[in-house]
Design a protein around this motif. Structure first.
Motif, PDB file in Angstrom:
ATOM      1  N   ALA A   1      -9.116  10.671   7.739  1.00 54.02           N
ATOM      2  CA  ALA A   1     -10.011  10.182   6.621  1.00 54.02           C
ATOM      3  C   ALA A   1     -10.850  11.849   6.133  1.00 54.02           C
ATOM      4  O   ALA A   1     -11.715  12.371   5.605  1.00 54.02           O
ATOM      5  CB  ALA A   1     -10.820   9.313   6.803  1.00 54.02           C
ATOM      6  N   THR A   2     -11.091  11.995   7.740  1.00 54.56           N
ATOM      7  CA  THR A   2     -11.986  13.018   7.548  1.00 54.56           C
ATOM      8  C   THR A   2     -12.049  14.295   7.737  1.00 54.56           C
ATOM      9  O   THR A   2     -12.127  15.824   7.609  1.00 54.56           O
ATOM     10  CB  THR A   2     -13.194  13.130   9.564  1.00 54.56           C
ATOM     11  OG1 THR A   2     -12.084  13.124  10.094  1.00 54.56           O
ATOM     12  CG2 THR A   2     -14.770  12.471   9.034  1.00 54.56           C
ATOM     13  N   ALA A   3      -9.962  14.512   7.853  1.00 52.36           N
ATOM     14  CA  ALA A   3      -9.592  16.119   8.405  1.00 52.36           C
ATOM     15  C   ALA A   3      -9.628  16.161   6.598  1.00 52.36           C
ATOM     16  O   ALA A   3      -9.450  17.288   6.154  1.00 52.36           O
ATOM     17  CB  ALA A   3      -7.902  16.068   8.093  1.00 52.36           C
ATOM     18  N   LEU A   4      -9.416  15.317   5.619  1.00 50.85           N
ATOM     19  CA  LEU A   4      -9.035  15.333   4.747  1.00 50.85           C
ATOM     20  C   LEU A   4     -10.444  16.070   3.322  1.00 50.85           C
ATOM     21  O   LEU A   4     -10.245  15.920   2.414  1.00 50.85           O
ATOM     22  CB  LEU A   4      -8.763  13.913   3.604  1.00 50.85           C
ATOM     23  CG  LEU A   4      -7.044  13.626   3.721  1.00 50.85           C
ATOM     24  CD1 LEU A   4      -7.253  11.932   3.178  1.00 50.85           C
ATOM     25  CD2 LEU A   4      -6.141  14.075   2.993  1.00 50.85           C
ATOM     26  N   VAL A   5     -11.291  15.509   4.311  1.00 47.24           N
ATOM     27  CA  VAL A   5     -12.712  15.554   2.986  1.00 47.24           C
ATOM     28  C   VAL A   5     -13.264  16.463   4.341  1.00 47.24           C
ATOM     29  O   VAL A   5     -14.383  17.767   3.348  1.00 47.24           O
ATOM     30  CB  VAL A   5     -13.749  14.735   3.170  1.00 47.24           C
ATOM     31  CG1 VAL A   5     -13.566  12.931   2.124  1.00 47.24           C
ATOM     32  CG2 VAL A   5     -14.476  14.327   4.750  1.00 47.24           C
TER      33      VAL A   5
END
Length: 189
Positions: free
Chosen positions: A69-73
């Motif tokens: 999730a953090t890689a996506l945002v």
């Protein structure tokens, strides 16, 4: 809060959850090897290693989800949704992101089949578990191939320790497959 501060916090969270995920997946992998032979530590009930394996697996899924999730945002990572699940389509660092995607896909298959275990034959479930053993080396490759910490001493020590534990567990299993261990003993059937 400024965009830089938010992005910086997300970037640190992505890095931290990636490292914690690697540590947890290593522990799950090692415990998976141990429980395959029905080993247990003396003085602990037979279900302890299996319960620990399951609990660490769930915790690993939580940290892995946060990592993805953090890689996506995170704008610095620049990872798109497709690159998370479709291997080798990322524009930036396609090989390393792709290894992470394959590892994630195998982990997802493992989770789904574990949730559906009562509806699958033991042979199918075990077969998928065996294929899932590829997830860990792919995760190590992803960890060592991408990220700002790849070249640091501490990350190399963490990765080396993870590899060492897995190699030691696999060697122990292969060496002791035919007989009981001095430190671990077979569980009663």
């Amino acid at each position: 809060m400024s965009s830089w501060a938010t992005s910086g916090a997300v970037w640190y969270l992505m890095r931290a959850t990636g490292v914690v995920s690697l540590l947890l997946l290593t522990a799950v992998f090692v415990l998976g090897i141990a429980t395959t032979n029905r080993w247990r530590v003396r003085r602990l009930p037979g279900f302890a290693a299996l319960s620990l394996h399951r609990s660490l697996s769930l915790l690993a899924v939580v940290f892995l989800t946060l990592h993805v999730a953090t890689a996506l945002v995170d704008p610095y990572a620049a990872v798109g949704v497709a690159a998370v699940v479709i291997p080798f389509v990322a524009g930036k660092s396609a090989l390393w992101v792709g290894l992470g995607a394959v590892s994630l896909d195998l982990t997802a298959a493992l989770i789904v089949t574990s949730l559906l275990r009562s509806r699958l034959s033991l042979r199918v479930w075990r077969g998928i578990h065996w294929v899932a053993y590829l997830s860990w080396p792919l995760a190590i490759g992803h960890s060592l191939g991408i990220g700002s910490d790849t070249g640091t001493v501490w990350m190399r020590v963490v990765a080396g320790a993870c590899v060492g534990l897995v190699v030691a567990a696999a060697a122990y299993r292969l060496r002791r497959a035919g007989g009981p261990s001095k430190h671990l003993e077979p569980q009663p059937a």
